[in-house]
Design an enzyme around this catalytic site. Structure first.
Site, PDB file in Angstrom:
ATOM      1  N   LYS A  45       0.735  -1.070   0.065  1.00 21.36           N
ATOM      2  CA  LYS A  45       0.172  -0.044   0.113  1.00 21.36           C
ATOM      3  C   LYS A  45       0.784   1.358   0.076  1.00 21.36           C
ATOM      4  CE  LYS A  45      -2.271   1.636   3.052  1.00 21.36           C
ATOM      5  NZ  LYS A  45      -3.181   2.105   2.169  1.00 21.36           N
ATOM      6  N   CYS A 130      -3.064   9.904  -6.835  1.00 18.82           N
ATOM      7  CA  CYS A 130      -3.822   9.642  -5.961  1.00 18.82           C
ATOM      8  C   CYS A 130      -4.880  10.967  -5.602  1.00 18.82           C
ATOM      9  CB  CYS A 130      -3.315   9.596  -4.442  1.00 18.82           C
ATOM     10  SG  CYS A 130      -4.637   9.106  -3.228  1.00 18.82           S
ATOM     11  N   GLY A 244     -10.601  -2.080 -13.045  1.00 17.92           N
ATOM     12  CA  GLY A 244     -11.646  -2.870 -13.090  1.00 17.92           C
ATOM     13  C   GLY A 244     -11.759  -4.332 -13.536  1.00 17.92           C
TER      14      GLY A 244
END
Lengths: 303, 256
Positions: A45, A130, A244
């Site tokens: 992360k 981000c 996705g």
């Protein structure tokens, strides 16, 4: 036997399936469900120079075929990663890649310098995309100058494989892609989340504490696929596609569009074993279509 | 505790009223060990609007029968879809997730399990667990009206049940924190789950009397395993994931 090995810049992968930052923790969260060493690379992360508390709750809104998040890069900082997490993940028998974020160029540089010293971290992914932090983050990835400046500065200090993760929230993603290529990025990953918003009509309030957040999941796949296809034609360095991907069929579509590897993100939340299924499914596809190697289908779109 | 992804078969889906239903799920093989306070992430198939799993408290586990009970309130499209599951349908769950209520060391402590609405769900599992280990506990269950008081017969197997209803149709009228038992008894520990205002009131009562109090949160979640960091709650130790550091928290640790 089909060959699933790919080379992304300086990085050797046993297969082209990676996990997307922020969706797979540090890998170990998933080890009850799947042999995580099977995965081509685990991107841990988002890590920043100093500890970040992230945004207040609520950070999540479910959307049709996707979700919005507004986590805001909650993490304990790079020193904590080095001292407390790295010792536990360095022996995982696959590539462990750290996603690096910051709010100033100097933060990115200092974080990258520290990570450069870690023997078992072969690459970093520079997060200039981000959408959930006030300053920095996406601000770097949405301007030609910002992307150029941060890539150039990190390239100077980071000697191993440098992946730059691009934002889809731009007018022309290929322009940013060419910029980071020119400044020495080894590869490009895209797309990060799309800036979105959710409203609770009954309460007449935003769902997320930050009002806007990053959209991910199958809802964004067509956009991601288009951007990967455009970018693959615009640069010579390898592209890592994400956005996705829920199954092997989705992954194959990204390879055909020009991605040399893919990342699985939001799908991990629904099926913690999905990465293994995608690796198996890609292999099955290659066999069924009589290809010897994954490299045979990269950019092989008949268009 | 090791986590599992299991396909369980719906044995019975009982509509309790328009708002609540009880799913009894069966397993052909031995169910893994689960503890009170833990939850499952349930995949909702067959709904075009439901993308993420839903975190649902473990209501009860009947180990001899290999049954897992889930008490669910219809709050949105996911739980609405789940309410349509029929006998024989397969439900995919990740479990057991989260931490657990703390079981006291001293068996003679006076324990109160206070729940409101669907928040009573984890308290049945906690009550049965305490009962089997030889503890005595009282239940204080609150609801809008008599029809919303759930599973009373089940709770009575494991302790004395006190109730409150907002309309006075059962037990004492008012909220759980208004019940006379709180004035008349001295509890050593209180465990609570329910709507946030109720838990806040219970925690305030407990803290006012220096009673140890644990409560269970139900924040919206994506992964349920501490990877996405979406379900955090503000605590004295910073933002913590409700799915891994909770759902059970000591009331004094929360900043709310």
């Amino acid at each position: 036997m089909v060959n699933l090995k790919v080379k992304i810049g300086q990085l050797q992968l046993k297969n082209p399936v990676m996990t997307a930052s922020g969706t797979f923790g540090y890998g170990t969260e998933y080890s009850d469900f799947i042999d995580i060493s099977r995965i081509g690379a685990i991107i841990v992360k988002g890590t920043t120079l100093r500890e970040r508390e992230g945004n207040p709750y609520p950070r999540l809104a479910e959307t049709p075929m996707g979700m919005l998040n507004a986590v805001g890069l909650q993490n304990k900082g790079v020193d904590y990663f080095i001292n407390h997490i790295y010792p536990n993940v360095k022996n995982i028998d696959t590539n462990i890649i750290v996603n690096v974020s910051g709010s100033a160029v100097d933060d990115y540089v200092k974080t990258a310098e520290k990570l450069n010293e870690l023997e078992k971290i072969p690459a970093i992914e520079l997060n200039i995309s981000c959408p959930n932090v006030k300053e920095g983050g996406m601000a770097f990835g949405t301007s030609y100058r910002g992307a150029s400046e941060v890539t150039k500065a990190v390239r100077k200090v980071y000697k191993k494989d440098l992946i730059v993760k691009l934002s889809p929230n731009v007018t022309d993603v290929t322009e940013i892609a060419r910029t980071v290529e020119a400044e020495g990025a080894d590869s490009i990953s895209l797309i990060n989340t799309l800036l979105g918003m959710a409203i609770d009509a009954e309460k007449r309030k935003p769902v997320l504490s930050t009002i806007t957040g990053g959209l991910s999941g199958p809802a964004v796949k067509p956009v991601a696929l288009r951007m990967v296809w455009q970018t693959a034609k615009a640069v010579k360095i390898p592209i890592i596609g994400l956005g996705g991907i829920m199954n092997a069929k989705d992954a194959i579509e990204f390879f055909l569009a020009g991605a040399c590897a893919i990342q699985v993100g939001t799908a991990n939340f629904i099926d913690p074993t999905v990465t293994g299924k995608i690796i198996d499914g890609v292999e099955e596809y290659l066999k069924r279509h009589k290809f010897d190697s994954i490299t045979d289908i990269i950019g092989a779109l008949d268009a | 505790m090791k986590k599992y992804i299991l396909d369980l078969k719906v044995k019975i889906n009982t509509q309790i009223n328009h708002q609540y239903f009880l799913l009894i799920l069966g397993s052909g093989s031995k169910l893994p060990k689960m503890l009170p306070g833990q939850f499952a992430e349930v995949r909702i198939d067959g709904s075009k609007d439901t993308f993420l799993r839903r975190p649902i408290s473990i209501h009860f586990v009947d180990y001899p029968k290999n049954e897992l009970w889930l008490l669910v309130q219809i709050v949105g499209k996911g739980t609405k879809q789940l309410s349509t599951y029929k006998q024989g349908d397969i439900l995919n769950l990740i479990l057991p997730l989260g931490n657990t209520f703390t079981i006291p060391e001293n068996r003679h402590e006076k324990l109160l399990l206070a729940g409101g609405g669907v928040g009573i769900a984890p308290l049945l599992f906690l009550g049965s667990h305490l009962f089997e280990k030889g503890y005595k506990c009282d239940f204080l269950l609150g609801a809008r009206s008599k029809n919303d008081l759930l599973q009373i017969n089940e709770f009575q197997k494991y302790g004395t049940v006190f109730t409150t209803t907002e309309d006075g149709s059962d037990g004492e009228k008012g909220f759980v924190t208004h019940h006379s038992i709180l004035q008349n008894e001295n509890f050593d520990k209180i465990y609570t789950c329910g709507p946030t205002p109720m838990m806040k009131a219970v925690a305030e009562y407990a803290e006012g009397k220096s009673i140890y109090c644990e409560l269970s949160l139900e924040n919206t979640m994506a992964c349920g395993i501490g990877a996405c960091l979406c379900c955090v709650t503000g605590t004295t130790e910073g933002n913590l994931c409700v799915c891994t550091e909770g759902p059970v928290f000591n009331s004094t640790k929360l900043k709310w």
